[in-house]
Scaffold this motif. Sequence first.
Motif, PDB file in Angstrom:
ATOM      1  N   ILE A 151       0.833  -1.206   0.000  1.00  0.00           N
ATOM      2  CA  ILE A 151       0.000   0.000   0.000  1.00  0.00           C
ATOM      3  C   ILE A 151       0.866   1.253   0.000  1.00  0.00           C
ATOM      4  O   ILE A 151       0.636   2.197  -0.773  1.00  0.00           O
ATOM      5  CB  ILE A 151      -0.952  -0.009   1.213  1.00  0.00           C
ATOM      6  CG1 ILE A 151      -1.989  -1.123   1.057  1.00  0.00           C
ATOM      7  CG2 ILE A 151      -1.633   1.347   1.373  1.00  0.00           C
ATOM      8  CD1 ILE A 151      -2.853  -1.340   2.287  1.00  0.00           C
ATOM      9  N   VAL A 152       1.887   1.276   0.871  1.00  0.00           N
ATOM     10  CA  VAL A 152       2.776   2.443   0.931  1.00  0.00           C
ATOM     11  C   VAL A 152       3.536   2.610  -0.377  1.00  0.00           C
ATOM     12  O   VAL A 152       3.720   3.736  -0.865  1.00  0.00           O
ATOM     13  CB  VAL A 152       3.746   2.320   2.129  1.00  0.00           C
ATOM     14  CG1 VAL A 152       4.811   3.413   2.073  1.00  0.00           C
ATOM     15  CG2 VAL A 152       2.976   2.398   3.433  1.00  0.00           C
ATOM     16  N   SER A 153       3.972   1.492  -0.972  1.00  0.00           N
ATOM     17  CA  SER A 153       4.666   1.564  -2.257  1.00  0.00           C
ATOM     18  C   SER A 153       3.780   2.190  -3.327  1.00  0.00           C
ATOM     19  O   SER A 153       4.235   3.031  -4.124  1.00  0.00           O
ATOM     20  CB  SER A 153       5.109   0.167  -2.692  1.00  0.00           C
ATOM     21  OG  SER A 153       5.676   0.186  -3.985  1.00  0.00           O
ATOM     22  N   ALA A 154       2.507   1.792  -3.351  1.00  0.00           N
ATOM     23  CA  ALA A 154       1.575   2.355  -4.327  1.00  0.00           C
ATOM     24  C   ALA A 154       1.356   3.850  -4.091  1.00  0.00           C
ATOM     25  O   ALA A 154       1.299   4.641  -5.047  1.00  0.00           O
ATOM     26  CB  ALA A 154       0.251   1.604  -4.260  1.00  0.00           C
ATOM     27  N   ILE A 155       1.251   4.235  -2.822  1.00  0.00           N
ATOM     28  CA  ILE A 155       1.070   5.662  -2.505  1.00  0.00           C
ATOM     29  C   ILE A 155       2.308   6.452  -2.907  1.00  0.00           C
ATOM     30  O   ILE A 155       2.212   7.544  -3.493  1.00  0.00           O
ATOM     31  CB  ILE A 155       0.759   5.844  -1.012  1.00  0.00           C
ATOM     32  CG1 ILE A 155      -0.592   5.201  -0.668  1.00  0.00           C
ATOM     33  CG2 ILE A 155       0.754   7.328  -0.633  1.00  0.00           C
ATOM     34  CD1 ILE A 155      -0.902   5.177   0.809  1.00  0.00           C
ATOM     35  N   ASN A 156       3.497   5.903  -2.594  1.00  0.00           N
ATOM     36  CA  ASN A 156       4.742   6.587  -2.975  1.00  0.00           C
ATOM     37  C   ASN A 156       4.818   6.806  -4.481  1.00  0.00           C
ATOM     38  O   ASN A 156       5.229   7.874  -4.953  1.00  0.00           O
ATOM     39  CB  ASN A 156       5.954   5.780  -2.504  1.00  0.00           C
ATOM     40  CG  ASN A 156       6.127   5.796  -0.998  1.00  0.00           C
ATOM     41  OD1 ASN A 156       5.510   6.607  -0.304  1.00  0.00           O
ATOM     42  ND2 ASN A 156       6.947   4.902  -0.491  1.00  0.00           N
TER      43      ASN A 156
END
Length: 314
Positions: A177-182
Motif C-alpha cells: 500500500i505504501v509503495s503504491a502511494i509513494n
Amino acid sequence: MAGLLDAMQGFAVIGIVIAVGYVAARMRVGGSQAQMVLNRMSFFVATPCLIFSILSRERLTTLLHPSIVVAFVAALTVGALFLLCNRLWFHLRAPDAAIGALGALYLNSNNIGLPVATYILGNPALVVPIVMMQWLIFMPAGLAALDATTRGTVSVRAMVLQPLRQPILIGSVLGVIVSAINARVGFDVVPAFVRDPIGMIGDAAVPMILMAFGMSLRGARPLGSRSGRAAALTVVALKNLVMPAVAFAMAYWAMGFRGPVLYACVVLAALPTGQNVYNYAASYNAGVAFSRDCILVSTIVSPLVIAGIALALG
C-alpha cells in the motif's frame, strides 16, 4: 564459478549464525524458552518490519513479476506427485497425505528463504511474492484439506481469517500500500523518524531467525522412526530435487528466463520445507513426526542442492 563462490560465502554467513544459535542452546544461554522467544519476536515483530521496509521501497512490479508463475506451477507439480506416490505405494491416512503434499510444495520462505535471498541472491524482495502466494493460496487450501480429512467439514471462516492473523502478510500488504502511494505522489510518505526504527527492528529479523533455527537442531534425530521413512524421503526428494528441476524447465523453456532471473527461480525452488508445515501437523495431530523429519532432512540437503545450482547457473 563466481556464482558458486558467492553462494558458498552466503552459506558461510548463514551457517555461522546458525552455529551460534546451536552453541547457545548447548550452553543453555537464555534458558529453555530462548528458541521460542526468538521465533516469536522474529515472527511477530522483526520480520513484518523487514518485509514492510523492503516492499514500501520496491516497485509493485516486484510482486507482479512473471517468475511467480514458475513458483506456483513447480509447487503444484510436486504436491500432486506426492499424492500420486502415496496412492501407489505409501497409503498414508488422508490427513498424513495432506501433510506430505504440503511438505513437498511449501517453501521455507521465511527462516531460510530470507537469508538465502539476502546473502546469496542479493535481494530479499525476491522471496516476498512466494511468501504472499503461500499464505494467500497454499495455506488456506492446506487448512481446508486438513479440516476435511480430520473433522469431516471445511471451515470457510477459518480459511478466510487465517491469513489475516499472519503478521508477515500484514506487513507485506501495508508495504504494498505504501509503495503504491509513494508511486502515486512521487515521494516517500513515511517520515524518516518512523521508517528508521522500523528498519532497525527489521534488521534483527534474519539473525534471530537463523539463531532460533540453530537452537532447534540441538538433540534432533531425523528419520528416527521407520514408519513413514520412505514417504519422508520421497517428500525430501520432491522438495529438494524435483521442484528445482521443474522450476528450471518452466523458467527456461516455458517462460524464456535467462541469467539472474532463471538463477533466482531455481534457487528459491530448492528451499527446504517450511516450518509452518510442522505447526499445521501439530495443530491437527496429523503426521507430526513425519513433518518434522521432512523439514529437518530437507533443510540439511538444501544447501548442497543450492551449491550445485550455483555451480551450474551462477
